[in-house]
Design an enzyme around this catalytic site. Structure first.
Site, PDB file in Angstrom:
ATOM      1  N   HIS A  52      15.573 -51.374 -20.906  1.00 20.56           N
ATOM      2  CA  HIS A  52      14.700 -51.221 -19.879  1.00 20.56           C
ATOM      3  C   HIS A  52      13.879 -52.496 -19.314  1.00 20.56           C
ATOM      4  O   HIS A  52      14.019 -52.609 -18.351  1.00 20.56           O
ATOM      5  CB  HIS A  52      13.467 -50.267 -20.408  1.00 20.56           C
ATOM      6  CG  HIS A  52      12.654 -49.656 -19.414  1.00 20.56           C
ATOM      7  ND1 HIS A  52      12.991 -48.465 -18.873  1.00 20.56           N
ATOM      8  CD2 HIS A  52      11.467 -50.117 -19.123  1.00 20.56           C
ATOM      9  CE1 HIS A  52      11.979 -48.337 -17.871  1.00 20.56           C
ATOM     10  NE2 HIS A  52      11.255 -49.235 -18.075  1.00 20.56           N
ATOM     11  N   HIS A  99      11.734 -42.743 -13.924  1.00 27.77           N
ATOM     12  CA  HIS A  99      11.093 -42.311 -15.138  1.00 27.77           C
ATOM     13  C   HIS A  99      11.448 -41.068 -15.802  1.00 27.77           C
ATOM     14  O   HIS A  99      10.707 -40.003 -15.952  1.00 27.77           O
ATOM     15  CB  HIS A  99       9.596 -42.124 -14.558  1.00 27.77           C
ATOM     16  CG  HIS A  99       8.418 -43.031 -15.574  1.00 27.77           C
ATOM     17  ND1 HIS A  99       7.267 -42.537 -15.879  1.00 27.77           N
ATOM     18  CD2 HIS A  99       8.664 -44.059 -15.859  1.00 27.77           C
ATOM     19  CE1 HIS A  99       6.421 -43.514 -16.275  1.00 27.77           C
ATOM     20  NE2 HIS A  99       7.360 -44.373 -16.705  1.00 27.77           N
TER      21      HIS A  99
END
Lengths: 748, 235
Positions: A52, A99
């Site tokens: 990430h 998300h």
């Protein structure tokens, strides 16, 4: 120098593995530091070296994407988001981000904080957000959890964006069983900034004070970045503390206070606190400025008592920014944040030495070089191996001759079914929950168009924004499918009257250690590269989301979502999709192809999951876009709408039903199957309408071009008729089209 | 007439209102901060606007905290002295919470936020906000709220009707006030009301979002023109 002490047990390789690091990464950390890390330091590495934050499994490929262009002021990787010069002293900052995993576990907060996070990426650069879009993927309606996920995600996006006061102007949604457990929530935001007032996420000027502003720091979201980099499992619900909690009211105050502080010349550098919280922003800002920071964690305003230093460092509490304040402006910035009743606390200062030092209770607890932590520094870069997916064998077997051709009555029934298919039907049930009109900019409310047109108040310009990705095409052929996604985005922008400028991407795939998944990823990048080069739309950044898969259904359909920004120099050039007037002439630009591949019709009516990507030719596509731009600029057309899901039939229906009109179509079929003519999804086609008085001028202009152009019919009062098949009133379809999703949501 | 637009923390239609008043209607606007204790020289000839948004995050209840802000004391004085006050969306909620208007705005009957164009009809042309609106005018103006279901007890509704305090009702495209045209379940399809004296107005729809040709909708302009008593040539 003695090693920092954090009064926690000395970590081992086992702890490193538990934090998601690999053995060779543990060894590399020791080598870089020249000693073993303590637990706090190891935690910092574990989040900063997660996919990430550092894109370790993707960066080698991402670097192949074009990132230069004459309008590009901040390139991919340079800042929190891309910055494009739109003329008149203004810039557009835009980005898309995923998300997905938080939304899978806690759909409401996961989606809400997705919107919050992407919005902060925009205003941390000094831009006022002017538009939000989103790209969502949910499971099949037969799955028991789908409705709850849809309800939660939509409410989360709505509640956050509505309160924050940024209009949600567009988006796309697909439903497919591959997303049953792992939905995708990709949030896009665009903002406008005066050039010269942009803020960089760079720390500079040793001796400058470092502030944390906005919300207090709590225990939420700790290790969220690592969590985003692992497969979703049955036990993931137990990871609930990894999901952040959003407060849009706080975000709104933070926006206003931040922009006011920038205007007052207080801000030397700033970065929002997203994934990996304080550690990420301090290390990235320091590394970019080739400086260091001394941070006293006792100074961080906290929401809970007894927070441990490593919890403060990694907390992903929302609505916070790290600000390096211009020397002498400390009192000024404190006054502004006091006006807005927000925290504004000095937590440390910039130092010349390139080192991050964190103290707690006057003891040094962690000491790390920023370059060791960050992307572009010492974070790992992997070249993964890939294998052509096995299901390609099935795709190669596809033959259109084996698909039964429906009779005329069946075609009518299929048309109705397709209009109700949730991947095609109106997303009204969703978008009416979003404030799409605040800021009085949205020019598509009363004039729907293929891209969302957002006026830049005080100028004649407007942005044209769209998010696109048909995941079935990517699954069928990752390279062609992704080139189609870019092309469709560009096509939507030209059909709305704009010029494609640049893209941002959100690359949602399964586990990169699965070689077939990696094949999909790498080929998607190749397709994106060729299409972006052709259209002159560089990639300004975005986000990679791997590990979107579950034990039940495997990896999600590969979903490299494209967010494209286009520009209208004069918003009076905006073009809608609606038929305007009975008697207007209907033209097809581009050519029909006897093709059913990967169409919604083939997938949902015939149940054929494995077929090639639809017909596509990048050069023809480019030529088509030039023609569309020209006929719009010359004001020779009154509507333009591209052919996409549901084919020619859905295109005509969507344009007809807005004003309760119809169309009478009689076109060449060159022996084509009727189902391919009506529902096939061959790319590179746009339908335009022309006033009869402009027919000669329009045709004269088209003749010069190499794009096939055919007069196929005219606008009528309300019936849809195509090559002799009578479909009846567009109004009857409208009821089905408008209400289908709501009925599915309410069904039990 | 001058205008004062109040900015609460969480207001998000303040800029839109200021833009329309200044740039479209060419009016002078004062921006009033919620912590202010004065109206910057505005008099009872002027109009104070409470814009839409989520004042104080709409925590507790929409508009419930805003009524305690310093500026609201001044707004109440202004209203009681006969000055115009116009609350839109969250502003309407604040006026009801403050007691400047009767009734309350409850959660929409579908329990969701709703943002879309709706149609409005003016009940009469006797008020300052509706004097330029004809009986058969149907205005297309958007709503954007989760708590817009107007509610009041029987006696209050009776009074509203008797005194002509109901200004706007939700209707269909043809102007008929029907149950299907009611987007949120408001009693009597009420979209906007005024106080008994006719100087305090509250409405859920957003006329400032329908005031510009660029946005392909100028129906909302009629309310501004009414308030400014602009004598327009009807076409």
């Amino acid at each position: 120098m003695t090693a920092p002490k954090d009064n926690l047990q000395k970590p081992t390789l086992q702890n490193a593995l538990e934090l998601g690091l690999k053995q060779d990464e543990w060894e590399k950390i020791i080598e870089l530091m020249g000693r073993e890390p303590n637990f706090t330091e190891l935690s910092m590495f574990s989040v900063m070296w997660s996919e990430h934050c550092c894109y370790k499994n993707s960066i080698a490929w991402l670097k192949k994407l074009p990132k230069d262009g004459k309008h590009i002021l901040a390139k991919a990787g340079e800042e929190n988001a891309g910055l494009v010069d739109i003329g008149g002293g203004l810039g557009c900052v835009f980005k898309i981000e995923s998300h997905n995993h938080p939304s899978a576990i806690e759909p409401y907060q996961g989606a809400a904080t997705g919107v919050g996070g992407i919005s902060r990426d925009i205003f941390t650069m000094g831009a006022r957000p002017v538009a939000s879009l989103n790209s969502l993927r949910f499971g099949d309606f037969n799955h028991p959890n789908t409705r709850n996920l849809v309800k939660g995600v939509v409410k989360g996006i709505g509640d956050y964006g509505n309160c924050f006061g940024v209009p949600t102007v567009g988006g796309e949604v697909y439903f497919d069983e591959s997303y049953n457990i792992n939905p995708l929530v990709n949030a896009f935001s665009a903002g406008i900034v005066e050039l010269g007032k942009t803020v960089s996420a760079t720390a500079k000027n040793p001796g400058s004070k470092v502030y944390i502003v906005g919300s207090a720091t709590g225990k939420d979201g700790i290790h969220g970045a690592s969590f985003a980099s692992a497969d979703i499992t049955e036990d993931s619900a137990e990871e609930l503390p990894s999901v952040q909690v959003g407060d849009p009211f706080m975000e709104k105050l933070l926006l206003e206070a931040t922009l006011e502080a920038i205007d007052a010349g207080c801000v030397a550098g700033m970065q929002d606190m997203g994934a990996a919280g304080i550690i990420c922003s301090t290390s990235e800002m320091s590394e970019k400025g080739k400086v260091g920071m001394k941070i006293d964690l006792n100074k961080v305003p906290t929401r809970q008592t007894n927070m441990k230093p490593w919890e403060m460092l990694l907390s992903e509490s929302q609505e916070r920014m790290l600000v390096v304040v211009e020397k002498g402006k400390e009192a000024a910035i404190e006054k502004i944040f006091d006006k807005w009743d927000l925290n504004c606390a000095v937590i440390g200062e910039v130092i010349a030495e390139e080192i991050l030092e964190f103290t707690f209770n006057n003891e040094l607890i962690a000491r790390v070089k920023p370059v060791n932590l960050v992307l572009g520094g010492d974070s790992p870069v992997y070249h993964r191996t890939m294998t052509e997916p096995k299901y390609f064998e099935e795709i190669k077997k596809f033959n259109i001759e084996n698909i039964d051709e429906p009779n005329e009555d069946d075609l009518k029934a299929i048309a109705k079914k397709l209009a109700a298919q949730p991947n095609i039907a109106s997303k009204r049930w969703i978008y009416e929950q979003y404030d799409s009109m605040v800021q009085v900019r949205n020019q598509t409310t009363n004039m729907p168009s293929d891209a969302s047109v957002v006026r830049i108040n005080g100028t004649e310009k407007a942005l044209a924004l769209t998010v696109d990705c048909n995941p079935y095409y990517i699954y069928a052929n990752p390279e062609i499918g992704t080139a189609i996604a870019v092309s469709e985005a560009a096509r939507n922008i030209v059909c709305s009257g704009g010029e494609p400028m640049a893209i941002t991407n959100c690359l949602n795939f399964g586990n990169p250690y699965n070689e077939e998944v990696y094949y999909q990823f790498a080929h998607a990048i190749m397709g994106m590269k060729s299409a972006c080069e052709k259209f002159g739309t560089p990639v300004t950044g975005g986000n990679v989301s791997f590990y979107n898969q579950s034990s039940d259904v495997g990896p999600v359909l590969p979903t490299p979502t494209i967010g494209m920004m286009g520009l209208l120099q004069n918003h009076e050039n905006k073009m809608g999709i609606a038929f305007r007037k009975v008697g207007d002439l209907i033209y097809l630009l581009g050519k029909n192809v006897n093709d059913l591949a990967s169409s919604q019709y083939l997938i949902h009516h015939h149940g054929v999951k494995n077929s090639p990507a639809p017909y596509f030719n990048l050069d023809e596509e480019f030529d088509l876009h030039q023609l569309v731009r020209e006929v719009i600029a010359e004001k020779l057309v009154v509507s333009a709408h591209d052919i996409s899901e549901g084919g020619l039939f859905m295109n005509l229906l969507e344009s007809a039903m807005i004003n309760d009109l119809g169309c009478d179509i009689e076109m060449k079929d060159d022996g084509m199957r009727m189902d391919a003519l009506l529902f096939g999804e061959a790319q590179g086609r746009v339908i335009v309408t022309v006033k009869p008085k402009h027919q000669a001028a329009f045709e004269a202009l088209c003749k010069k071009d190499i794009v096939p152009v055919e007069l196929i019919g005219s606008v009528t009062t309300g019936d849809i008729s195509i090559n002799g098949v009578e479909f009846g009133r567009s109004r009857h379809f409208k009821t089905v089209y408008d209400n289908s999703l709501e009925e599915l949501m309410n069904a039990n | 007439m001058k205008f004062g637009v109040v900015v609460f923390p969480g207001s998000n239609c303040d800029r839109d209102m200021i833009h329309v008043l200044q740039d479209v209607m060419q009016q002078e606007v004062k921006v009033l901060w919620h912590k202010d204790h004065d109206l910057q020289g505005l008099t009872t000839d002027d109009c104070i606007v409470l814009p839409g948004g989520f004042s104080y995050g709409d925590y507790l209840r929409c508009g419930a905290i805003a009524k305690f802000s310093p500026i609201m004391r001044k707004v109440m004085e202004h209203a009681n002295n006969g000055g115009f006050v116009w609350g839109i969306c969250n502003g309407f909620q604040i006026l009801c919470e403050s007691g400047l208007l009767p009734g309350a705005l409850l959660r929409n009957n579908n329990q969701k936020f709703i943002c879309k164009n709706v149609y409005l009809t003016a009940t009469h042309s006797e008020s300052a906000l509706t004097r330029n609106i004809l009986q058969d005018d149907v205005l297309k103006i958007p709503i954007a709220h989760a708590e817009g279901r107007y509610y009041a007890d029987e006696a209050t509704l009776k009074n509203l009707k008797k005194n002509g305090q109901i200004l706007f009702q939700y209707c269909n495209e043809e102007g008929d006030v029907t149950a299907e045209a009611n987007p949120n379940g408001a009693l009597l399809n009420i979209a906007g009301i005024c106080n008994e004296k006719g100087n305090v107005f509250g409405m859920m729809p957003h006329p400032e979002r329908a005031a510009e040709e660029d946005l392909n909708n100028i129906d909302g302009r009629k309310l501004f023109e009414s308030l400014l008593n602009l004598n327009l040539v009807e076409q």
